[in-house]
Design a protein around this motif. Sequence first.
Motif, PDB file in Angstrom:
ATOM      1  N   SER A  21       0.850  -1.193   0.000  1.00 28.39           N
ATOM      2  CA  SER A  21       0.000   0.000   0.000  1.00 28.39           C
ATOM      3  C   SER A  21       0.882   1.238   0.000  1.00 28.39           C
ATOM      4  N   CYS A  22       0.368   2.291  -0.593  1.00 28.29           N
ATOM      5  CA  CYS A  22       1.084   3.565  -0.601  1.00 28.29           C
ATOM      6  C   CYS A  22       0.045   4.674  -0.501  1.00 28.29           C
ATOM      7  N   ALA A  23       0.101   5.406   0.604  1.00 29.25           N
ATOM      8  CA  ALA A  23      -0.859   6.480   0.843  1.00 29.25           C
ATOM      9  C   ALA A  23      -0.193   7.837   0.667  1.00 29.25           C
ATOM     10  N   ALA A  24      -0.845   8.691  -0.087  1.00 29.78           N
ATOM     11  CA  ALA A  24      -0.344  10.047  -0.306  1.00 29.78           C
ATOM     12  C   ALA A  24      -1.091  11.025   0.589  1.00 29.78           C
ATOM     13  N   SER A  25      -0.348  11.924   1.191  1.00 30.86           N
ATOM     14  CA  SER A  25      -0.963  12.937   2.047  1.00 30.86           C
ATOM     15  C   SER A  25      -0.367  14.298   1.736  1.00 30.86           C
ATOM     16  N   SER A  30      -3.599  17.386  -6.978  1.00 26.30           N
ATOM     17  CA  SER A  30      -4.485  16.493  -7.702  1.00 26.30           C
ATOM     18  C   SER A  30      -3.629  15.373  -8.279  1.00 26.30           C
ATOM     19  N   ILE A  31      -4.008  14.141  -7.993  1.00 22.91           N
ATOM     20  CA  ILE A  31      -3.208  12.989  -8.389  1.00 22.91           C
ATOM     21  C   ILE A  31      -3.622  12.485  -9.761  1.00 22.91           C
ATOM     22  N   ASN A  32      -2.641  12.251 -10.591  1.00 26.60           N
ATOM     23  CA  ASN A  32      -2.887  11.653 -11.909  1.00 26.60           C
ATOM     24  C   ASN A  32      -2.538  10.165 -11.828  1.00 26.60           C
ATOM     25  N   THR A  33      -1.499   9.754 -12.499  1.00 29.49           N
ATOM     26  CA  THR A  33      -1.119   8.344 -12.509  1.00 29.49           C
ATOM     27  C   THR A  33      -0.395   7.964 -11.218  1.00 29.49           C
ATOM     28  N   MET A  34      -0.682   6.766 -10.731  1.00 28.21           N
ATOM     29  CA  MET A  34       0.008   6.176  -9.586  1.00 28.21           C
ATOM     30  C   MET A  34       0.642   4.876 -10.048  1.00 28.21           C
ATOM     31  N   GLY A  35       1.743   4.514  -9.429  1.00 28.00           N
ATOM     32  CA  GLY A  35       2.402   3.306  -9.908  1.00 28.00           C
ATOM     33  C   GLY A  35       3.376   2.714  -8.915  1.00 28.00           C
ATOM     34  N   TRP A  36       3.957   1.608  -9.347  1.00 30.83           N
ATOM     35  CA  TRP A  36       4.980   0.918  -8.560  1.00 30.83           C
ATOM     36  C   TRP A  36       6.170   0.592  -9.452  1.00 30.83           C
ATOM     37  N   TYR A  37       7.350   0.857  -8.937  1.00 29.74           N
ATOM     38  CA  TYR A  37       8.602   0.456  -9.546  1.00 29.74           C
ATOM     39  C   TYR A  37       9.288  -0.507  -8.582  1.00 29.74           C
ATOM     40  N   ARG A  38      10.315  -1.164  -9.078  1.00 28.68           N
ATOM     41  CA  ARG A  38      11.139  -1.979  -8.204  1.00 28.68           C
ATOM     42  C   ARG A  38      12.600  -1.890  -8.631  1.00 28.68           C
ATOM     43  N   THR A  77      -4.719   6.441  -2.200  1.00 24.29           N
ATOM     44  CA  THR A  77      -3.900   5.263  -1.920  1.00 24.29           C
ATOM     45  C   THR A  77      -3.853   4.348  -3.136  1.00 24.29           C
ATOM     46  N   VAL A  78      -2.672   3.819  -3.392  1.00 24.34           N
ATOM     47  CA  VAL A  78      -2.486   2.837  -4.446  1.00 24.34           C
ATOM     48  C   VAL A  78      -2.029   1.528  -3.812  1.00 24.34           C
ATOM     49  N   CYS A  95       6.676   3.220  -4.624  1.00 24.09           N
ATOM     50  CA  CYS A  95       5.471   3.740  -5.263  1.00 24.09           C
ATOM     51  C   CYS A  95       5.758   5.119  -5.853  1.00 24.09           C
ATOM     52  N   THR A  96       4.973   5.470  -6.841  1.00 21.80           N
ATOM     53  CA  THR A  96       5.072   6.790  -7.458  1.00 21.80           C
ATOM     54  C   THR A  96       3.683   7.391  -7.556  1.00 21.80           C
ATOM     55  N   VAL A  97       3.635   8.676  -7.360  1.00 14.49           N
ATOM     56  CA  VAL A  97       2.389   9.421  -7.468  1.00 14.49           C
ATOM     57  C   VAL A  97       2.669  10.648  -8.322  1.00 14.49           C
ATOM     58  N   GLY A  98       1.900  10.783  -9.386  1.00 11.87           N
ATOM     59  CA  GLY A  98       2.092  11.908 -10.285  1.00 11.87           C
ATOM     60  C   GLY A  98       1.114  13.024 -10.004  1.00 11.87           C
ATOM     61  N   THR A  99       1.626  14.196  -9.693  1.00  8.94           N
ATOM     62  CA  THR A  99       0.818  15.397  -9.622  1.00  8.94           C
ATOM     63  C   THR A  99       1.349  16.313 -10.726  1.00  8.94           C
ATOM     64  N   LYS A 100       1.827  17.490 -10.381  1.00  6.30           N
ATOM     65  CA  LYS A 100       2.523  18.298 -11.387  1.00  6.30           C
ATOM     66  C   LYS A 100       3.944  17.786 -11.558  1.00  6.30           C
ATOM     67  N   VAL A 101       4.417  17.075 -10.572  1.00  4.65           N
ATOM     68  CA  VAL A 101       5.707  16.414 -10.626  1.00  4.65           C
ATOM     69  C   VAL A 101       5.497  14.975 -10.190  1.00  4.65           C
TER      70      VAL A 101
END
Length: 114
Positions: A21-25, A30-38, A77-78, A95-101
């Motif tokens: 799980s990955c929670a953004a706070s 505003s969240i666009n794409t969320m993802g996972w890398y390894r 959360t993703v 995890c990655t969360v895309g906003t403006k960055v």
Amino acid sequence: QVQLVESGGGSVQAGGSLRLSCAASGSGFSINTMGWYRQAPGKQRELVAAITSGGSTNYADFVKGRFTISRDNAKNTVYLQMNSLKPEDTAVYLCTVGTKVLHWGQGTQVTVSS
């Protein structure tokens, strides 16, 4: 400012399952794409899975049919459900969360033993 908190990593035997799980706070984003890398020791970081704000998903070939990415937009959360884990899945998962960055989590260790 966006903070990401990951959880759910650990050690399992081959064939087992884990759920990350990955929670953004924060505020004002505003969240666009969320993802996972390894990233495994000595290897390059690689995309595992991603999910858009509309729910479209993309998976790396090496996890198709075994991993499922999902998100709860109300909780920012993703999730990554990982089934049929293999020793080669051993890595730090970020995890990655895309906003403006693009924001990165701190990483959580997944270890799969044979």
